[in-house]
Enzyme design. Structure first.
Site, PDB file in Angstrom:
ATOM      1  N   ASP A   1     -48.519 -32.228   2.275  1.00 51.02           N
ATOM      2  CA  ASP A   1     -48.321 -31.789   0.903  1.00 51.02           C
ATOM      3  C   ASP A   1     -47.461 -30.527   0.932  1.00 51.02           C
ATOM      4  OD1 ASP A   1     -48.488 -30.850  -1.698  1.00 51.02           O
ATOM      5  OD2 ASP A   1     -50.621 -31.316  -1.923  1.00 51.02           O
ATOM      6  N   HIS A   2     -46.260 -30.628   0.386  1.00 51.64           N
ATOM      7  CA  HIS A   2     -45.338 -29.487   0.459  1.00 51.64           C
ATOM      8  C   HIS A   2     -45.796 -28.316  -0.394  1.00 51.64           C
ATOM      9  CE1 HIS A   2     -41.728 -28.144   2.310  1.00 51.64           C
ATOM     10  NE2 HIS A   2     -41.149 -29.333   2.373  1.00 51.64           N
TER      11      HIS A   2
END
Length: 519
Positions: free
Chosen positions: A489-490
């Site tokens: 998850d950026h």
């Protein structure tokens, strides 16, 4: 006299809202004991055998096998206590205060409370039902014959029953099993009495299209009889035609009836039926009618679809991957297993590497709280691992994986894998993960871009380990190579953190001695 208690589908935990009936374990008329298993249901998490908190005689079952039931919907009714003839107009002294003890069952949301208060049976003078439908014949001997074994209760001032949908066909029953319920498609039919169900079934009356006149919309025998009389006089459609109703001429004063189909083959099951229900659709170019088999998106498959779709919607994920030489890791595993004791699985070694990497890069063991706009870094590592079963993809969770060594991880992986194979995983076994390990190499593939298991922040994918040419110590050699991929998850970290995590995992795979620094 016997008290009829209604047992509703309990909350099976973890926010589940529905379950599918897989197999009934009792029949109508069976005698059941308190906490006896009565039905096997499948939720989006697991297969569960549900116990009944009441003891007595099963008087009715709601829902056929394969039917989805919402939590709180009636599953069955049980007659508790000894039967007695109804010799008066009310209950005996003290009966209203009587209550049955709860079973003490531990399923979430039910079991330990008292049953709902029983409805009182009230007969008007003379044995006739006051306020009944016009033309309804009085029941002969109602004032002298013993009470019929029908749990439905009649009220003194019962209003006239009303057919809710005038398009009901009186010849072909439409059941929830076939998925055609225009009037009451969100739950079971409110009928207690098996006699009412049999009367409707034998005469082809769809109970889902009736509005009950009993307490809380309960459908009584008089409601079915009224529907039959209405059908005979033209107030319900005859079952001899499959033509949909059309709007009456202007000014006729009649109401517009809904389109209705009277046979299974005529129901709205394809695109060609749209013209009969959507105004103006007949002029739309449809092309060829779609062909194929429709599979309901429910149960495990539906849960997987919902979770992965939500992951794609909410998580801005990215993927990085690297090839690693797993020759030394495989050699170390052989040495461990040759030393005696329980066998160490490769998955356990990879899990141990993951927990060590998460200790160095805790950003990836986190979740995002959208409402608070906060990243929540978690202290415990509850490691999920993807497992393919006959029921579909499931992700069992190893609790507190960071506190287990390779031997304990192997034992827990073995237990959960066997439970997944036999379909006995509990909801607790399938929820609460913080990081997922996906060994898709068992399918004979090298790489993948895993979809993150929402609401987690990352997933490590492991491909197959196969011999490949590799430069080792400056020379070309055949080594055991594996591809590792990390989806993350950026929002919780940047590429540097994700790359550092994956590089550390690869280093541990190539040189297992690196793990000694954290043991």
């Amino acid at each position: 006299m016997a008290q009829v208690l209604e047992f509703k589908l309990p909350d099976l935990g973890e926010g589940l809202t529905e379950a599918e009936i897989v197999r009934w374990l009792v029949e109508v008329g069976d005698v059941v004991a308190v906490d006896q298993l009565v039905v096997e249901v499948e939720t989006a998490k697991a297969m569960v055998e549900v116990p009944c908190p009441y003891g007595g005689v099963v008087t009715a079952r709601f829902g056929e096998e394969g039917t989805e039931m919402p939590v709180g919907a009636p599953l069955l009714t049980v007659a508790v206590g000894s039967p007695a003839e109804d010799g008066g107009t009310g209950t005996g002294p003290g009966e209203d205060e009587r209550s049955a003890e709860g079973s003490g069952n531990v399923l979430v949301g039910y079991g330990t409370g008292a049953p709902p208060a029983r409805r009182r049976r009230v007969r008007p003078a003379g044995g006739a039902v006051a306020g009944g439908p016009v033309g309804a014949p009085a029941r002969a001997g109602a004032s002298t014959s013993p009470a019929r074994p029908e749990p439905a209760r009649r009220e003194q001032a019962r209003p006239e029953p009303v057919a809710a949908v005038p398009s009901a066909a009186a010849g072909v029953p439409r059941t929830a099993h076939h998925g055609f319920a225009p009037s009451r498609g969100d739950g079971p039919v409110p009928v207690i009495s098996p006699l009412v169900r049999r009367l409707a079934r034998e005469n082809g009356v769809d109970l889902r299209e009736l509005k009950g006149s009993g307490p809380e919309g309960l459908i009584l025998r008089a409601d079915v009889e009224y529907a039959l009389r209405a059908a005979a006089t033209g107030r319900l459609r005859s079952s001899t035609t499959a033509e949909p109703h059309h709007a009456p001429a202007a000014g006729s004063g009649a109401s517009v009836a809904e389109p209705s189909y009277d046979t299974v083959s005529d129901r709205m099951t394809s695109y060609t039926d749209i013209a009969s229900v959507v105004p103006g659709a007949s002029g739309v170019s449809r092309g060829a009618t779609p062909q194929g088999v429709r599979v309901p998106l429910r149960g495990v498959r539906g849960a997987v679809a919902d979770k992965l779709s939500r992951s794609r919607r909410e998580i801005p994920d990215a993927t990085c991957w690297v090839d690693a030489d797993a020759t030394e890791l495989m050699r170390a595993r052989r040495a461990m297993n040759a030393a005696g004791g329980p066998k160490i699985s490769l998955l356990a070694l990879l899990a141990r590497i993951c927990t060590a990497a998460l200790a160095r890069f805790p950003e990836l063991n986190s979740t995002v709280d959208l409402e608070a706009r906060e990243i929540v870094r978690l202290d415990q590592v509850h490691l999920g691992f993807a497992a393919q079963t006959e029921r579909g993809l499931v992700v069992p969770v190893v609790r507190d994986a960071h506190t287990r060594d390779a031997e304990k991880l192997s034992a827990e992986f073995g237990r959960l894998t066997e439970a997944a194979r036999t379909g006995t995983l509990t909801p607790a076994d399938l929820t609460g993960g913080t990081f997922t390990l996906n060994n898709y190499g068992v399918f004979g593939v090298d790489g993948s871009t895993p979809i993150i298991n929402h609401p987690e922040a990352a997933m490590l994918g492991v491909g197959r380990i196969i011999p490949k040419p590799w430069v080792h110590e400056g020379e070309l050699a055949v080594r055991q190579i594996v591809q590792l991929s990390l989806s993350f998850d950026h929002r919780v970290c940047d590429g540097g953190t994700a790359g550092g995590f994956l590089r550390y995992v690869a280093d541990c795979v190539e040189q297992p001695a690196v793990l000694l620094r954290t043991l």
